[in-house]
Design a protein around this motif. Structure first.
Motif, mmCIF file in Angstrom:
data_model
loop_
_atom_site.group_PDB
_atom_site.id
_atom_site.type_symbol
_atom_site.label_atom_id
_atom_site.label_comp_id
_atom_site.label_asym_id
_atom_site.label_seq_id
_atom_site.Cartn_x
_atom_site.Cartn_y
_atom_site.Cartn_z
ATOM 1 N N PHE A 72 0.825 -1.200 0.000
ATOM 2 C CA PHE A 72 0.000 0.000 0.000
ATOM 3 C C PHE A 72 0.866 1.260 0.000
ATOM 4 O O PHE A 72 2.034 1.247 0.406
ATOM 5 C CB PHE A 72 -0.955 0.006 1.194
ATOM 6 C CG PHE A 72 -0.282 -0.137 2.538
ATOM 7 C CD1 PHE A 72 0.008 0.972 3.316
ATOM 8 C CD2 PHE A 72 0.061 -1.385 3.021
ATOM 9 C CE1 PHE A 72 0.617 0.842 4.554
ATOM 10 C CE2 PHE A 72 0.680 -1.532 4.252
ATOM 11 C CZ PHE A 72 0.962 -0.413 5.022
ATOM 12 N N THR A 73 0.266 2.342 -0.463
ATOM 13 C CA THR A 73 0.909 3.655 -0.501
ATOM 14 C C THR A 73 -0.152 4.695 -0.173
ATOM 15 O O THR A 73 -1.302 4.356 0.143
ATOM 16 C CB THR A 73 1.536 3.913 -1.879
ATOM 17 O OG1 THR A 73 2.260 5.145 -1.839
ATOM 18 C CG2 THR A 73 0.490 3.993 -2.962
ATOM 19 N N LEU A 74 0.220 5.962 -0.237
ATOM 20 C CA LEU A 74 -0.740 7.025 0.048
ATOM 21 C C LEU A 74 -1.644 7.271 -1.155
ATOM 22 O O LEU A 74 -1.209 7.198 -2.305
ATOM 23 C CB LEU A 74 -0.003 8.311 0.417
ATOM 24 C CG LEU A 74 0.797 8.305 1.726
ATOM 25 C CD1 LEU A 74 1.500 9.645 1.915
ATOM 26 C CD2 LEU A 74 -0.106 8.004 2.914
ATOM 27 N N ASN A 75 -2.882 7.595 -0.888
ATOM 28 C CA ASN A 75 -3.808 7.956 -1.961
ATOM 29 C C ASN A 75 -3.323 9.183 -2.720
ATOM 30 O O ASN A 75 -3.564 9.321 -3.920
ATOM 31 C CB ASN A 75 -5.192 8.240 -1.375
ATOM 32 C CG ASN A 75 -6.143 7.075 -1.610
ATOM 33 O OD1 ASN A 75 -6.019 6.360 -2.605
ATOM 34 N ND2 ASN A 75 -7.064 6.875 -0.687
ATOM 35 N N LEU A 120 3.880 2.805 9.450
ATOM 36 C CA LEU A 120 2.739 3.552 8.924
ATOM 37 C C LEU A 120 2.929 5.055 9.119
ATOM 38 O O LEU A 120 2.595 5.861 8.231
ATOM 39 C CB LEU A 120 1.457 3.087 9.602
ATOM 40 C CG LEU A 120 0.158 3.743 9.127
ATOM 41 C CD1 LEU A 120 -0.054 3.498 7.640
ATOM 42 C CD2 LEU A 120 -1.031 3.221 9.931
ATOM 43 N N LEU A 127 5.245 6.344 6.492
ATOM 44 C CA LEU A 127 4.571 6.423 5.199
ATOM 45 C C LEU A 127 3.709 7.684 5.121
ATOM 46 O O LEU A 127 3.718 8.409 4.118
ATOM 47 C CB LEU A 127 3.723 5.174 4.973
ATOM 48 C CG LEU A 127 2.930 5.142 3.664
ATOM 49 C CD1 LEU A 127 3.855 5.019 2.463
ATOM 50 C CD2 LEU A 127 1.917 3.991 3.670
ATOM 51 N N LEU A 128 2.965 7.965 6.185
ATOM 52 C CA LEU A 128 2.087 9.139 6.211
ATOM 53 C C LEU A 128 2.889 10.439 6.184
ATOM 54 O O LEU A 128 2.424 11.448 5.643
ATOM 55 C CB LEU A 128 1.191 9.096 7.443
ATOM 56 C CG LEU A 128 0.177 7.940 7.493
ATOM 57 C CD1 LEU A 128 -0.551 7.913 8.826
ATOM 58 C CD2 LEU A 128 -0.823 8.042 6.344
ATOM 59 N N LEU A 173 -3.905 -3.866 8.685
ATOM 60 C CA LEU A 173 -4.439 -2.511 8.531
ATOM 61 C C LEU A 173 -5.852 -2.412 9.092
ATOM 62 O O LEU A 173 -6.187 -1.476 9.834
ATOM 63 C CB LEU A 173 -4.439 -2.118 7.052
ATOM 64 C CG LEU A 173 -3.143 -1.534 6.475
ATOM 65 C CD1 LEU A 173 -3.305 -1.288 4.987
ATOM 66 C CD2 LEU A 173 -2.784 -0.235 7.178
ATOM 67 N N ALA A 232 -6.843 4.822 9.266
ATOM 68 C CA ALA A 232 -5.913 5.247 8.216
ATOM 69 C C ALA A 232 -6.325 4.755 6.832
ATOM 70 O O ALA A 232 -5.752 5.197 5.831
ATOM 71 C CB ALA A 232 -4.502 4.754 8.535
ATOM 72 N N LEU A 280 -5.121 5.593 2.330
ATOM 73 C CA LEU A 280 -4.194 4.637 1.701
ATOM 74 C C LEU A 280 -4.792 4.060 0.425
ATOM 75 O O LEU A 280 -6.008 3.949 0.274
ATOM 76 C CB LEU A 280 -3.855 3.508 2.683
ATOM 77 C CG LEU A 280 -3.277 3.947 4.036
ATOM 78 C CD1 LEU A 280 -3.077 2.741 4.928
ATOM 79 C CD2 LEU A 280 -1.962 4.703 3.846
ATOM 80 N N ARG A 281 -3.896 3.659 -0.474
ATOM 81 C CA ARG A 281 -4.269 2.959 -1.701
ATOM 82 C C ARG A 281 -3.592 1.592 -1.698
ATOM 83 O O ARG A 281 -2.361 1.499 -1.611
ATOM 84 C CB ARG A 281 -3.828 3.744 -2.933
ATOM 85 C CG ARG A 281 -4.176 3.022 -4.252
ATOM 86 C CD ARG A 281 -3.532 3.651 -5.463
ATOM 87 N NE ARG A 281 -3.877 5.079 -5.568
ATOM 88 C CZ ARG A 281 -2.996 6.055 -5.511
ATOM 89 N NH1 ARG A 281 -1.714 5.782 -5.342
ATOM 90 N NH2 ARG A 281 -3.375 7.309 -5.615
#
Length: 568
Positions: free
Chosen positions: A132-135, A195, A198-199, A213, A220, A224-225
């Motif tokens: 996963f990554t950030l939207n 996490l 990442l944020l 998650l 969160a 996330l994507r």
């Protein structure tokens, strides 16, 4: 009839009493438990099950009573569990699939039960890996965009957090995380920090065990994507959580080879009688343990990561308490550099590492970083000739029995050696100062012909994937690529003494009128060149480029008087 019933009841009571009176060799049995959570949280979750419940249901059935003790095993070099494990003092181990296949193959531990997880009202007997990554990160829309990005993982031993995504990306997309990502940041037992980084933008993408998650950070999820999300099934049932990979059986409990069989059976039976409403099961977020499942997929991942190594008659795994460097396995065509270079790789790449974390930045180096030079001595000074020896090219022409010196520069691995393909092959160690990253090989060849010289690192061929050119093609690898080794050619000409002897032999055999003129040494060296010096046809796959002196004249074996004299 009543007499028969009394007899049966007496027999049953006698059997139960004999089971209770059965004694064991020790009073406390140790369970080592692995978890990605901090040790304090792990003990809080699992002590009610592995200590209190098993002591009450299993330990009290023996006389004298036995108890169970749970200790956290985090598989780090500083872990106190390293000592008790190495001495065989851990009787049972609760662990993840990658460690499980190693213990099963190398220490003869036996799986006695596979865990059924239960949280958020959903039951699952396995798990996968989630990427996963950030939207808001528009640079990573698919897994192929992970290339050249900063990656956060739990550890190299994590099934869902590394092994399953690694295998899926390698087989499905040709992407190797060790060579194709800019940075790997390790967060052992600290998913909250992963996490948070990442944020904050400290890393670009993260891997974790599926279900983590939803259970630990549901707030969160909108930020996330999930990459490569699949609708997976396992054991004929839909998998209830988000996952990016296939599903494998989850954590299991294993018994050591020294544990009595009747004790292992009682522990497995007690764990199978649990249900999700039991306080000990609820604390651990499981429903119960079921029959052991197949871990073939996890074994395949361990082999692909070179964690589980097939030695033919046995298996081997790296020390699970070793550091990151020992667990690092570079893919074919790459070389594992020194520990100092691996741990300094991010500084060399000018990439910062999150505070308190361990980072690797493209730790595996192409074998092309090895350069071989022909060294010509001028007094005590050495000079490098030309741009260096090229793969599958003739590097030098030397005289028979004339010492040859090769210098290997930009050394990226210890224990460099050179193999000269004589009959039989001769291996010469490369000697030199490690600090200078150079080493020197001295070769003395008595045979004549075109010799292949191959560079070895730690006894293995130094290979790289390149376009097929003067090499043997293999069916493995991407289309148009082959395993090409660092091999160069040497032409060894006859020595002056050998030529002088042959001239004398020819004069003795030939009539005086046939020997019309004296041949120069260079002319005789060409005429009497051995058959090995004759280059193969240009279309031959083993053809090597040769010098003009080598290819200008065919060999002239002295097998008969006519053959030796006809041209004179």
């Amino acid at each position: 009839m009543r007499g028969s019933l009394r007899c049966c009841v007496a027999v049953l009571l006698g059997l139960l009493d004999s089971c209770r009176l059965q004694s064991l060799s020790k009073s406390t049995y140790v369970i080592g438990g692995f978890s990605s959570e901090p040790p304090s949280i792990f003990l809080q979750k699992w002590r009610p099950l592995f200590e209190e419940y098993l002591t009450e249901t299993v330990g009290n059935s023996y006389s004298p009573n036995v108890s169970f003790e749970l200790i956290p095993v985090d598989y780090t070099a500083s872990s106190a569990a390293k000592l008790v494990t190495s001495k065989g003092l851990i009787d049972f181990i609760y662990t993840h699939p990658i460690q499980l296949v190693c213990l099963e193959s190398t220490r003869s531990f036996t799986i006695i039960g596979t865990q059924k997880s239960f949280f958020l009202g959903k039951e699952s007997i396995g798990y996968g890996g989630i990427m996963f990554t950030l939207n808001s990160n528009v640079q990573i829309l698919d897994v192929s965009d992970i290339r050249n990005k900063r990656l956060g993982i739990p550890s190299f031993l994590s099934s869902g957090g590394f092994a399953l995504p690694f295998t899926m990306l390698k087989t499905g997309y040709g992407l190797d995380l060790f060579t194709d990502t800019a940075q790997i940041v390790l967060y052992p037992g600290n998913f909250d920090r992963c996490l948070a980084d990442l944020l904050s933008g400290a890393i670009d993408v993260a891997f974790a065990q599926s279900g983590l998650l939803e259970s630990a950070h549901p707030d969160a999820l909108p930020l996330l994507r999930v990459l490569h999300q699949v609708n997976a099934t396992f054991q004929d049932a839909p998998y209830p959580f988000m996952t990016s990979t296939e599903i494998v059986p989850g954590f299991s409990l294993m018994a050591g080879p020294h544990v009595p069989l009747h004790l292992s059976e009682r522990v497995a039976a007690a764990l199978s009688r649990l249900n999700a409403s039991h306080p000990a099961a609820a604390a651990a977020q499981i429903s119960r343990f079921t029959l052991p499942l197949s871990y073939a997929t996890s074994r395949e991942s361990a082999v692909r990561l070179n964690i589980l190594r097939d030695l033919g008659s046995s298996f081997d795994c790296p020390d699970q308490f070793a550091g990151t460097y020992e667990l690092l396995s570079c893919p074919q065509g790459y070389i594992k550099p020194t520990s100092a270079e691996v741990h300094g790789s991010c500084a060399a790449a000018n990439l910062s590492c999150p505070v308190g974390m361990e980072c690797l930045c493209r730790p595996c180096l192409l074998d092309d970083d090895l350069a071989v030079y022909l060294e010509r001595r001028n007094g005590s000074q050495g000079q490098f000739a030309g741009p260096g020896c090229q793969k599958m090219k003739e590097c030098a022409t030397v005289e028979q029995n004339d010492p040859l010196q090769l210098r290997v520069r930009n050394l990226r691995s210890s224990n460099i050696s050179v193999m000269v393909h004589l009959s039989p092959p001769v291996v010469v160690e490369c000697a030199g100062a490690a600090a200078s990253r150079d080493c020197l090989v001295k070769i003395l060849i008595a045979e004549k012909g075109v010799m292949l010289v191959e560079v070895l690192a730690n006894g293995e061929q130094v290979a790289a994937l390149t376009r097929c050119l003067l090499c043997a093609c293999t069916p493995n690898g991407p289309a148009g690529t082959v395993a090409r080794h660092f091999v160069m050619g040497l032409s060894v000409a006859p020595s002056r003494a050998d030529i002088t002897d042959r001239i004398a032999m020819t004069r003795a055999r030939c009539p005086r009128n046939r020997l019309r003129r004296r041949r120069s040494w260079s002319t005789w060296s060409r005429e009497f060149a051995p058959a090995a010096l004759k280059p193969p046809p240009p279309d031959s796959p083993r053809a090597l480029p040769t010098s003009k002196a080598t290819a200008s004249a065919p060999p002239t074996p002295l097998t008969s008087r006519t053959a030796a004299c006809r041209r004179r």
